[in-house]
Design a protein around this motif. Structure first.
Motif, short mmCIF file in Angstrom:
data_model
loop_
_atom_site.label_atom_id
_atom_site.label_comp_id
_atom_site.label_asym_id
_atom_site.label_seq_id
_atom_site.Cartn_x
_atom_site.Cartn_y
_atom_site.Cartn_z
N VAL A 103 8.98 -2.49 14.16
CA VAL A 103 9.34 -1.14 13.71
C VAL A 103 9.94 -1.20 12.31
O VAL A 103 9.61 -0.41 11.43
CB VAL A 103 10.31 -0.46 14.70
N SER A 104 10.81 -2.18 12.08
CA SER A 104 11.41 -2.37 10.76
C SER A 104 10.33 -2.58 9.70
O SER A 104 10.37 -1.99 8.62
CB SER A 104 12.37 -3.56 10.78
N GLY A 105 9.34 -3.42 10.02
CA GLY A 105 8.25 -3.68 9.09
C GLY A 105 7.43 -2.43 8.78
O GLY A 105 7.03 -2.21 7.64
N ILE A 106 7.20 -1.61 9.80
CA ILE A 106 6.48 -0.35 9.59
C ILE A 106 7.29 0.55 8.66
O ILE A 106 6.76 1.10 7.70
CB ILE A 106 6.20 0.36 10.93
N GLU A 107 8.58 0.69 8.95
CA GLU A 107 9.43 1.57 8.15
C GLU A 107 9.55 1.11 6.70
O GLU A 107 9.70 1.91 5.79
CB GLU A 107 10.82 1.71 8.78
N ARG A 108 9.48 -0.19 6.47
CA ARG A 108 9.56 -0.73 5.11
C ARG A 108 8.22 -0.75 4.40
O ARG A 108 8.14 -1.08 3.22
CB ARG A 108 10.15 -2.15 5.14
N GLY A 109 7.15 -0.40 5.13
CA GLY A 109 5.83 -0.35 4.51
C GLY A 109 5.16 -1.70 4.37
O GLY A 109 4.20 -1.83 3.61
N VAL A 110 5.65 -2.70 5.10
CA VAL A 110 5.04 -4.04 5.01
C VAL A 110 4.11 -4.32 6.20
O VAL A 110 3.38 -5.29 6.19
CB VAL A 110 6.10 -5.16 4.90
N ARG A 111 4.15 -3.46 7.20
CA ARG A 111 3.24 -3.57 8.34
C ARG A 111 2.25 -2.43 8.31
O ARG A 111 2.59 -1.31 7.95
CB ARG A 111 4.03 -3.49 9.66
N ASN A 112 1.03 -2.71 8.70
CA ASN A 112 -0.02 -1.72 8.75
C ASN A 112 -0.36 -1.48 10.23
O ASN A 112 -1.18 -2.21 10.79
CB ASN A 112 -1.24 -2.22 7.97
N PRO A 113 0.28 -0.48 10.86
CA PRO A 113 0.07 -0.29 12.30
C PRO A 113 -1.36 0.17 12.62
O PRO A 113 -1.98 0.88 11.84
CB PRO A 113 1.09 0.79 12.66
N THR A 114 -1.84 -0.26 13.77
CA THR A 114 -3.16 0.18 14.24
C THR A 114 -3.08 1.63 14.71
O THR A 114 -1.99 2.17 14.90
CB THR A 114 -3.62 -0.69 15.43
N LEU A 115 -4.23 2.23 14.91
CA LEU A 115 -4.26 3.60 15.44
C LEU A 115 -3.58 3.66 16.80
O LEU A 115 -2.89 4.64 17.11
CB LEU A 115 -5.71 4.09 15.56
N ASN A 167 0.85 -1.18 0.00
CA ASN A 167 0.00 0.00 0.00
C ASN A 167 0.89 1.25 0.00
O ASN A 167 1.78 1.40 0.84
CB ASN A 167 -0.88 -0.05 1.25
N GLU A 168 0.64 2.15 -0.93
CA GLU A 168 1.45 3.37 -1.06
C GLU A 168 1.42 4.20 0.22
O GLU A 168 2.44 4.76 0.62
CB GLU A 168 0.96 4.20 -2.24
N LEU A 169 0.27 4.27 0.88
CA LEU A 169 0.17 5.02 2.12
C LEU A 169 1.06 4.40 3.20
O LEU A 169 1.75 5.13 3.93
CB LEU A 169 -1.29 5.08 2.59
N GLN A 170 1.06 3.07 3.30
CA GLN A 170 1.92 2.39 4.27
C GLN A 170 3.38 2.70 4.00
O GLN A 170 4.16 2.92 4.94
CB GLN A 170 1.71 0.87 4.20
N ILE A 171 3.78 2.69 2.75
CA ILE A 171 5.17 2.96 2.37
C ILE A 171 5.55 4.39 2.76
O ILE A 171 6.59 4.62 3.37
CB ILE A 171 5.39 2.71 0.87
#
Length: 69
Positions: free
Chosen positions: A38-50, A3-7
């Motif tokens: 954190v690594s997954g979030i930074e790479r855009g492969v994780r979609n963190p919750t609010l 997802n572009e937004l996640q990236i």
């Protein structure tokens, strides 16, 4: 497909973390999160919750809106 937004969100988190001179490990510890998450979030492969987004903004000591600039 990522997802572009996640990236873009992940890139912004990385940018803010690096501005502070923190490693992923140090940042994760400050947030109470796992470094691999954190690594997954930074790479855009994780979609963190609010809730996690709130934890990240607190860890960086910024308003949530700054994470989406």
């Amino acid at each position: 497909m990522k997802n572009e937004l996640q990236i873009k969100f992940g890139q912004r988190i990385r940018e803010l973390r690096k501005e502070r001179g923190w490693s992923q490990e140090e940042f994760a510890d400050r947030c109470g999160l796992d470094r691999t998450y954190v690594s997954g979030i930074e790479r855009g492969v994780r979609n963190p919750t609010l809730e996690v987004i709130g934890v990240i903004s607190s860890g960086l000591n910024v308003n949530i809106s700054i994470l989406f600039d």
